[in-house]
Design a protein around this motif. Structure first.
Motif, PDB file in Angstrom:
ATOM      1  N   THR A  70       0.851  -1.187   0.000  1.00 17.49           N
ATOM      2  CA  THR A  70       0.000   0.000   0.000  1.00 17.49           C
ATOM      3  C   THR A  70       0.886   1.237   0.000  1.00 17.49           C
ATOM      4  O   THR A  70       2.027   1.203   0.461  1.00 17.49           O
ATOM      5  CB  THR A  70      -0.920   0.014   1.229  1.00 17.49           C
ATOM      6  N   THR A  71       0.350   2.342  -0.518  1.00 14.56           N
ATOM      7  CA  THR A  71       1.195   3.522  -0.732  1.00 14.56           C
ATOM      8  C   THR A  71       0.631   4.803  -0.122  1.00 14.56           C
ATOM      9  O   THR A  71       1.215   5.870  -0.309  1.00 14.56           O
ATOM     10  CB  THR A  71       1.403   3.766  -2.236  1.00 14.56           C
ATOM     11  N   TRP A  72      -0.495   4.730   0.591  1.00 16.97           N
ATOM     12  CA  TRP A  72      -1.123   5.949   1.125  1.00 16.97           C
ATOM     13  C   TRP A  72      -0.136   6.745   1.982  1.00 16.97           C
ATOM     14  O   TRP A  72       0.789   6.193   2.578  1.00 16.97           O
ATOM     15  CB  TRP A  72      -2.362   5.581   1.944  1.00 16.97           C
ATOM     16  N   CYS A  73      -0.361   8.049   2.030  1.00 15.11           N
ATOM     17  CA  CYS A  73       0.522   8.905   2.821  1.00 15.11           C
ATOM     18  C   CYS A  73      -0.245   9.486   4.004  1.00 15.11           C
ATOM     19  O   CYS A  73      -1.423   9.178   4.214  1.00 15.11           O
ATOM     20  CB  CYS A  73       1.138  10.001   1.975  1.00 15.11           C
ATOM     21  N   ALA A  74       0.392  10.337   4.783  1.00 18.02           N
ATOM     22  CA  ALA A  74      -0.183  10.790   6.049  1.00 18.02           C
ATOM     23  C   ALA A  74      -1.458  11.603   5.875  1.00 18.02           C
ATOM     24  O   ALA A  74      -2.325  11.593   6.761  1.00 18.02           O
ATOM     25  CB  ALA A  74       0.851  11.611   6.826  1.00 18.02           C
ATOM     26  N   ASN A  75      -1.595  12.312   4.755  1.00 13.98           N
ATOM     27  CA  ASN A  75      -2.771  13.165   4.595  1.00 13.98           C
ATOM     28  C   ASN A  75      -3.566  12.915   3.327  1.00 13.98           C
ATOM     29  O   ASN A  75      -4.443  13.690   2.976  1.00 13.98           O
ATOM     30  CB  ASN A  75      -2.366  14.651   4.653  1.00 13.98           C
ATOM     31  N   ALA A  84       5.810   9.274  -0.748  1.00 11.33           N
ATOM     32  CA  ALA A  84       6.080   7.844  -0.907  1.00 11.33           C
ATOM     33  C   ALA A  84       7.562   7.554  -0.808  1.00 11.33           C
ATOM     34  O   ALA A  84       7.973   6.550  -0.204  1.00 11.33           O
ATOM     35  CB  ALA A  84       5.534   7.362  -2.245  1.00 11.33           C
ATOM     36  N   GLY A  85       8.385   8.428  -1.395  1.00 16.12           N
ATOM     37  CA  GLY A  85       9.832   8.239  -1.288  1.00 16.12           C
ATOM     38  C   GLY A  85      10.302   8.309   0.146  1.00 16.12           C
ATOM     39  O   GLY A  85      11.146   7.524   0.579  1.00 16.12           O
ATOM     40  N   THR A  86       9.750   9.242   0.905  1.00 17.88           N
ATOM     41  CA  THR A  86      10.114   9.358   2.321  1.00 17.88           C
ATOM     42  C   THR A  86       9.700   8.116   3.092  1.00 17.88           C
ATOM     43  O   THR A  86      10.445   7.622   3.950  1.00 17.88           O
ATOM     44  CB  THR A  86       9.466  10.612   2.929  1.00 17.88           C
ATOM     45  N   ALA A  87       8.514   7.573   2.801  1.00 18.21           N
ATOM     46  CA  ALA A  87       8.068   6.342   3.465  1.00 18.21           C
ATOM     47  C   ALA A  87       8.974   5.172   3.113  1.00 18.21           C
ATOM     48  O   ALA A  87       9.368   4.382   3.989  1.00 18.21           O
ATOM     49  CB  ALA A  87       6.627   6.032   3.071  1.00 18.21           C
ATOM     50  N   LEU A  88       9.322   5.045   1.835  1.00 17.50           N
ATOM     51  CA  LEU A  88      10.200   3.956   1.407  1.00 17.50           C
ATOM     52  C   LEU A  88      11.615   4.121   1.947  1.00 17.50           C
ATOM     53  O   LEU A  88      12.334   3.136   2.142  1.00 17.50           O
ATOM     54  CB  LEU A  88      10.236   3.886  -0.124  1.00 17.50           C
ATOM     55  N   ALA A  89      12.021   5.357   2.180  1.00 16.66           N
ATOM     56  CA  ALA A  89      13.370   5.623   2.675  1.00 16.66           C
ATOM     57  C   ALA A  89      13.476   5.518   4.185  1.00 16.66           C
ATOM     58  O   ALA A  89      14.485   5.042   4.716  1.00 16.66           O
ATOM     59  CB  ALA A  89      13.828   7.009   2.227  1.00 16.66           C
ATOM     60  N   SER A  90      12.435   5.970   4.897  1.00 20.20           N
ATOM     61  CA  SER A  90      12.556   6.116   6.357  1.00 20.20           C
ATOM     62  C   SER A  90      11.670   5.196   7.166  1.00 20.20           C
ATOM     63  O   SER A  90      11.900   4.993   8.361  1.00 20.20           O
ATOM     64  CB  SER A  90      12.216   7.563   6.746  1.00 20.20           C
ATOM     65  N   GLY A  91      10.608   4.668   6.533  1.00 22.08           N
ATOM     66  CA  GLY A  91       9.652   3.878   7.292  1.00 22.08           C
ATOM     67  C   GLY A  91       8.628   4.722   8.012  1.00 22.08           C
ATOM     68  O   GLY A  91       7.900   4.216   8.869  1.00 22.08           O
ATOM     69  N   GLN A  92       8.530   6.005   7.665  1.00 21.07           N
ATOM     70  CA  GLN A  92       7.563   6.892   8.303  1.00 21.07           C
ATOM     71  C   GLN A  92       6.708   7.595   7.260  1.00 21.07           C
ATOM     72  O   GLN A  92       7.217   8.089   6.260  1.00 21.07           O
ATOM     73  CB  GLN A  92       8.285   7.939   9.163  1.00 21.07           C
ATOM     74  N   LYS A  93       5.403   7.632   7.517  1.00 24.05           N
ATOM     75  CA  LYS A  93       4.494   8.349   6.632  1.00 24.05           C
ATOM     76  C   LYS A  93       4.707   9.852   6.775  1.00 24.05           C
ATOM     77  O   LYS A  93       5.008  10.353   7.859  1.00 24.05           O
ATOM     78  CB  LYS A  93       3.041   8.035   7.000  1.00 24.05           C
ATOM     79  N   THR A  94       4.512  10.553   5.667  1.00 23.85           N
ATOM     80  CA  THR A  94       4.561  12.006   5.729  1.00 23.85           C
ATOM     81  C   THR A  94       3.511  12.581   4.793  1.00 23.85           C
ATOM     82  O   THR A  94       2.760  11.834   4.150  1.00 23.85           O
ATOM     83  CB  THR A  94       5.959  12.549   5.407  1.00 23.85           C
ATOM     84  N   SER A  95       3.417  13.892   4.731  1.00 24.24           N
ATOM     85  CA  SER A  95       2.402  14.562   3.917  1.00 24.24           C
ATOM     86  C   SER A  95       2.888  14.757   2.484  1.00 24.24           C
ATOM     87  O   SER A  95       4.096  14.739   2.207  1.00 24.24           O
ATOM     88  CB  SER A  95       2.041  15.909   4.546  1.00 24.24           C
ATOM     89  N   VAL A  96       1.931  14.945   1.591  1.00 25.57           N
ATOM     90  CA  VAL A  96       2.242  15.123   0.174  1.00 25.57           C
ATOM     91  C   VAL A  96       3.233  16.267  -0.017  1.00 25.57           C
ATOM     92  O   VAL A  96       3.108  17.337   0.579  1.00 25.57           O
ATOM     93  CB  VAL A  96       0.945  15.388  -0.624  1.00 25.57           C
ATOM     94  N   THR A 145       9.223  21.135   1.179  1.00 26.13           N
ATOM     95  CA  THR A 145       8.567  20.935  -0.108  1.00 26.13           C
ATOM     96  C   THR A 145       9.565  20.409  -1.134  1.00 26.13           C
ATOM     97  O   THR A 145      10.743  20.789  -1.135  1.00 26.13           O
ATOM     98  CB  THR A 145       7.928  22.228  -0.652  1.00 26.13           C
ATOM     99  N   ARG A 146       9.077  19.586  -2.023  1.00 27.63           N
ATOM    100  CA  ARG A 146       9.914  18.928  -3.023  1.00 27.63           C
ATOM    101  C   ARG A 146      10.455  19.885  -4.074  1.00 27.63           C
ATOM    102  O   ARG A 146      11.397  19.544  -4.802  1.00 27.63           O
ATOM    103  CB  ARG A 146       9.115  17.813  -3.704  1.00 27.63           C
ATOM    104  N   ASN A 147       9.858  21.073  -4.197  1.00 26.91           N
ATOM    105  CA  ASN A 147      10.283  22.030  -5.221  1.00 26.91           C
ATOM    106  C   ASN A 147      11.457  22.908  -4.795  1.00 26.91           C
ATOM    107  O   ASN A 147      11.916  23.738  -5.564  1.00 26.91           O
ATOM    108  CB  ASN A 147       9.109  22.913  -5.623  1.00 26.91           C
ATOM    109  N   MET A 148      11.969  22.704  -3.589  1.00 22.06           N
ATOM    110  CA  MET A 148      13.116  23.485  -3.108  1.00 22.06           C
ATOM    111  C   MET A 148      14.407  22.812  -3.602  1.00 22.06           C
ATOM    112  O   MET A 148      15.204  22.283  -2.843  1.00 22.06           O
ATOM    113  CB  MET A 148      13.074  23.574  -1.590  1.00 22.06           C
ATOM    114  N   TYR A 149      14.610  22.850  -4.925  1.00 25.99           N
ATOM    115  CA  TYR A 149      15.674  22.063  -5.538  1.00 25.99           C
ATOM    116  C   TYR A 149      17.064  22.475  -5.055  1.00 25.99           C
ATOM    117  O   TYR A 149      17.923  21.620  -4.819  1.00 25.99           O
ATOM    118  CB  TYR A 149      15.591  22.165  -7.061  1.00 25.99           C
TER     119      TYR A 149
END
Length: 441
Positions: A70-75, A84-96, A145-149
């Motif tokens: 399953t791939t659902w996230c915190a919110n 999803a990357g954070t969950a796969l990397a850390s084992g913790q759910k986070t927000s979009v 945020t993911r856009n802070m490249y």
């Protein structure tokens, strides 16, 4: 060659090597890669062999341990690559949209790559897109945020993984800040460009100067000399085995990032080629596994599904002709650029014959030709979209969205302690299992 490999995979399934901690860990993430992307690719493989009913097999779908996650996230029930990357990397759910932080974006979370580094293993992240993109970033960065490249990229030298590999960085040199390249140099990183041996104790592998930093060329558009994901994987392994890696072990995450991009574009032919390219990268790791079968673990999964891909369309009833996708010779994006540069409809029509097989391999109807011409007259930029959809109509592939979906994603594993990754999982449990094997818990 294939029969020998499949025999080895079968024998590996008979002996799961339960309880053994792997010394070398490969974590492959197919961005946007749902079950139907695999089914479509394997149907196309079968068609290449003259079988228009059955399915071929990718190498990694033959792994002895199989599950789904399953791939659902915190919110949200439907996630994005950051959460999803954070969950796969850390084992913790986070927000979009969140990279390496908790759901409230108040605290960083530790990735399995950093945990491996702390256990003395050599560590690296590799991708077919930019190194500061969401999935690879989740393994080394902590940003709201993911856009802070720029900020994400600047986390790379601070985190200090041994290797960062991919197409490049999107915003390495803002006007009023320290250059990313200066920060990398100060932290002891050497930059290698192209398919060359990676130099230094800490390193960054990128494309040649002048190439698009956003992504490696799509497999369907590839030209001789282009850097590829299989080459990146091979160079990464060679590098991580140096400087103590052969003795202490390594952790390597490899992302097939453009499976997602092809699916967002609803470009079925490009998607198939990206999945095959991802499989080729996994084959590089399989070669390593054959040399170190008792010490190596390979886990393959996805962060989410993209596109809502369907195998079958109303216009064909129960018939499918997925092999027709091989008629397409370039991605939708390349086709669009060529069409927009064409001087008239007759040139476009010839182009569709050359690049899409229209009028030869694909029996385009008079109505479809009229639809294409009318679309071109109204908006030339939409012609490629329609052409790719017409090919999908004839093949029997369809899409429900240009975004993500909330469906399960596949999990495959082989090697030491691979049995931990079978059955029904949540994406966080994959990271939890890897942390346990590394000795971080």
């Amino acid at each position: 060659m294939k029969k020998t490999l499949f025999l080895l995979l079968f024998l590996a399934g008979l002996v799961c090597r339960a309880g053994e901690r792997p010394k070398y860990i490969f974590y492959f993430i197919g961005d946007g890669m749902g079950h139907n992307a695999l089914s479509l690719t394997e149907a196309c493989l079968a068609s290449e062999q003259g079988d228009d009913v059955g399915f071929g097999a990718l190498h990694f779908t033959r792994f002895p341990v199989v599950g789904f996650a399953t791939t659902w996230c915190a919110n949200r029930r439907m996630t994005d690559s950051a959460a999803a990357g954070t969950a796969l990397a850390s084992g913790q759910k986070t927000s979009v949209g969140t990279i390496g932080m908790n759901a409230e974006r108040t605290e960083p979370v530790q990735s399995v790559a950093v945990a491996a580094k702390e256990q003395g293993m050599r560590t690296g992240v590799a991708t077919s897109v930019s190194i500061d993109h969401a999935t690879p970033a989740s393994f080394y960065a902590h940003q709201p945020t993911r856009n802070m490249y720029y900020e994400i990229a600047m986390d790379a030298p601070q985190t200090g993984l041994d290797l960062y590999a991919g197409s490049g960085f999107l915003k390495p040199e803002p006007k009023r800040h320290v250059s990313l390249y200066d920060a990398l140099d100060k932290a002891g990183y050497r930059i290698t460009r192209g398919d060359n041996e990676i130099a230094g104790r800490r390193a960054v592998l990128m494309q040649e100067e002048g190439a698009d930093p956003a992504n490696l060329p799509l497999a369907i558009d590839r030209r001789p000399g282009d850097l590829t994901l299989p080459a990146v994987t091979r160079r990464s392994i060679d590098f991580l085995m140096k400087d103590g890696g052969a003795r202490k072990g390594f952790f390597l995450m490899v992302e097939g990032g453009q499976i997602d991009w092809a699916a967002h574009s609803n470009d079925a032919a490009a998607l198939v080629q990206e999945v095959r390219d991802f499989d080729s990268a996994i084959c590089v790791a399989l070669g390593f596994w054959r040399e170190h079968p008792d010490e190596t673990l390979i886990v393959v999964t996805a962060d989410h599904e993209t596109g809502g891909l369907s195998l079958g369309r109303d216009n064909l009833g129960y018939d499918t002709y997925f092999g027709l996708l091989a008629a397409q010779k370039c991605s939708k994006g390349v086709l669009k650029a060529a069409i927009e540069a064409a001087p008239d409809w007759e040139t476009v029509k010839k182009l569709l014959g050359e690049k899409m097989g229209f009028g030869t391999l694909i029996a385009v109807t008079p109505e479809e030709w009229t639809e294409l011409e009318e679309t071109h007259v109204k908006n030339a930029g939409k012609t490629a979209d329609l052409a790719v959809d017409i090919l999908a109509r004839h093949a029997g592939a369809g899409w429900t969205t240009g975004s993500h979906t909330a469906t399960y994603v596949p999990v495959f594993a082989i090697g030491a302690s691979s049995e931990m990754f079978g059955g029904r999982l949540d994406n966080t449990q994959i990271a939890d299992g890897l942390r346990k094997l590394i000795g971080a818990e």
